[in-house]
Motif scaffolding. Sequence first.
Motif, PDB file in Angstrom:
ATOM      1  N   SER A  86       0.826  -1.207   0.000  1.00 46.84           N
ATOM      2  CA  SER A  86       0.000   0.000   0.000  1.00 46.84           C
ATOM      3  C   SER A  86       0.862   1.261   0.000  1.00 46.84           C
ATOM      4  O   SER A  86       1.835   1.368   0.741  1.00 46.84           O
ATOM      5  N   LYS A  87       0.469   2.222  -0.808  1.00 52.25           N
ATOM      6  CA  LYS A  87       1.160   3.520  -0.861  1.00 52.25           C
ATOM      7  C   LYS A  87       0.560   4.495   0.147  1.00 52.25           C
ATOM      8  O   LYS A  87       1.034   5.626   0.271  1.00 52.25           O
ATOM      9  N   HIS A  88      -0.485   4.066   0.845  1.00 55.73           N
ATOM     10  CA  HIS A  88      -1.169   4.947   1.798  1.00 55.73           C
ATOM     11  C   HIS A  88      -1.365   4.217   3.126  1.00 55.73           C
ATOM     12  O   HIS A  88      -2.473   4.161   3.672  1.00 55.73           O
ATOM     13  N   GLN A  89      -0.284   3.699   3.665  1.00 56.64           N
ATOM     14  CA  GLN A  89      -0.395   2.878   4.870  1.00 56.64           C
ATOM     15  C   GLN A  89      -0.902   3.673   6.071  1.00 56.64           C
ATOM     16  O   GLN A  89      -1.691   3.167   6.867  1.00 56.64           O
ATOM     17  N   GLU A  90      -0.468   4.904   6.213  1.00 53.50           N
ATOM     18  CA  GLU A  90      -0.913   5.698   7.368  1.00 53.50           C
ATOM     19  C   GLU A  90      -2.411   5.987   7.301  1.00 53.50           C
ATOM     20  O   GLU A  90      -3.114   5.905   8.309  1.00 53.50           O
ATOM     21  N   GLU A  91      -2.900   6.321   6.111  1.00 53.93           N
ATOM     22  CA  GLU A  91      -4.336   6.566   5.964  1.00 53.93           C
ATOM     23  C   GLU A  91      -5.123   5.280   6.189  1.00 53.93           C
ATOM     24  O   GLU A  91      -6.210   5.296   6.774  1.00 53.93           O
ATOM     25  N   ALA A  92      -4.579   4.159   5.740  1.00 50.78           N
ATOM     26  CA  ALA A  92      -5.238   2.875   5.975  1.00 50.78           C
ATOM     27  C   ALA A  92      -5.274   2.561   7.468  1.00 50.78           C
ATOM     28  O   ALA A  92      -6.261   2.019   7.982  1.00 50.78           O
ATOM     29  N   ALA A  93      -4.205   2.920   8.178  1.00 47.20           N
ATOM     30  CA  ALA A  93      -4.151   2.705   9.626  1.00 47.20           C
ATOM     31  C   ALA A  93      -5.200   3.565  10.340  1.00 47.20           C
ATOM     32  O   ALA A  93      -5.827   3.126  11.316  1.00 47.20           O
ATOM     33  N   LYS A  94      -5.401   4.790   9.872  1.00 46.07           N
ATOM     34  CA  LYS A  94      -6.421   5.660  10.458  1.00 46.07           C
ATOM     35  C   LYS A  94      -7.815   5.073  10.259  1.00 46.07           C
ATOM     36  O   LYS A  94      -8.645   5.083  11.177  1.00 46.07           O
ATOM     37  N   LEU A  95      -8.067   4.556   9.049  1.00 44.89           N
ATOM     38  CA  LEU A  95      -9.361   3.941   8.786  1.00 44.89           C
ATOM     39  C   LEU A  95      -9.550   2.687   9.654  1.00 44.89           C
ATOM     40  O   LEU A  95     -10.626   2.471  10.226  1.00 44.89           O
ATOM     41  N   MET A  96      -8.505   1.876   9.773  1.00 50.33           N
ATOM     42  CA  MET A  96      -8.583   0.679  10.598  1.00 50.33           C
ATOM     43  C   MET A  96      -8.902   1.035  12.044  1.00 50.33           C
ATOM     44  O   MET A  96      -9.776   0.431  12.671  1.00 50.33           O
ATOM     45  N   ASN A  97      -8.212   2.017  12.583  1.00 49.99           N
ATOM     46  CA  ASN A  97      -8.446   2.417  13.970  1.00 49.99           C
ATOM     47  C   ASN A  97      -9.879   2.888  14.168  1.00 49.99           C
ATOM     48  O   ASN A  97     -10.517   2.568  15.174  1.00 49.99           O
TER      49      ASN A  97
END
Length: 440
Positions: free
Chosen positions: A327-338
């Motif tokens: 993923s090129k957007h791991q931080e944004e994916a982490a925010k969505l996961m949280n």
Amino acid sequence: MMKKGMALLLCVFLLGSFALAGCGNSGSSTGNGGGEQEKVTLRFLWWGSDARHEQTLAALDKYMELNPNVKVEAEYSGYEGYEQKLKTQLAGGTAPDLIQVDQPWIYDFSTQDDMFADLNTFKDIIDLSTFDEKFLQDYSVLNNQLQGLPTGSTGMIISYNKSFFQKYNIPEDTQFDWDNLLEIGKRVHDESGGADVLLNAGPNTFLAMFKSYVRQKTGKQFIQDDYTLGFDKPLAVEALGYLEKYLDAGVVQPFAESAPYQDNLDKHPKWFKGEFGMTKNWPSTIPSLQDGVDFEVGALPEIMMKGALTTAVVNRPSQLLSIAKSSKHQEEAAKLMNWLLNDKDAAVILGDVRGVPASSAALDALEGADKLDSVIVDATELALKTSGEPENGITNNAELIKIATDIMQKLGYHKSTPEEAADEIIKELTAKLEEIKSHQ
């Protein structure tokens, strides 16, 4: 509304002493905010029922409303074919950013390469304190990396038709063992003239039953950590002999008739007609079994051998949410996961479509909003009370499961005897284990 004491007890089972204090704290977040942030498109892949799709889409709509800079593209389907599709995407570097993963798969994925981002690197984004440390260590950590976070906690149970049990005078507190299952199932078959069947089972269920039997008898893992079998031929013949008896006595439906509905009992005509008594499954499937029928569905503990050395009851995360390493957007994916796992608004929208939440924040939010299905809660608690040692990674290797399932299929279609099936399963699994070990 579910009582506070019941929620607290469930928290003890789900989270243990590490996160008990978290049961009183919702841990809500408010999203990332809008403003002039960079526009990001995330892909989220999951499988599930129509209810899971609808509620997940509603949650994603809410997230995008709170975070106007983020667009989430939903990719969802049924379970069949999902694993192979995901394997292809991960190997090709085309996997979605956020992925729902079945927990047993992570062992195979981890042996191929680092397919998922280590979630420990996002501790400033994801609140890990809402999850039990030991639960994560047992089911989500491989190679010292946190491969995913559990959407919920679940365990294998028996779901049963209460009217069916009343019809055949089967006590609703029955603890099934390998002998009374045969006795009661044969009685149902004989009294109904073969119209009614006590247990729904196909090749997958037969494999689960075979594994439970040998584990309960030995107290060992089905596959040992040293890549050897946790059982011998006499025990395999004994276990397979029980399965053959169930077929011959009509305790289970002939495979030729059950095959089209192997993993979809909720779509089986015999279930709708009230002609099936029970099935082995996960608590989260109970609502689909209850939908459209005129009888009540209850939960019983797993089949248990008298004097078992381990219960062999499988308890694990309902699913994991993972972030693709590509993923090129791991931080944004982490925010969505949280947000999906820990936010109180997300919890209320999602409900228990992925089981009873493993996050204490989500669990508390659902309890407060009276959004927990008491049947699912009770079934999950029942499974957790009878939990056995977690299955090790190699036991869930896809190639081993395929070999063993094919052999169960032969037994079910009477193309193999218990002795022949025992010889084959030992020979084929041993050969594949030697091959796997040589590549480690």
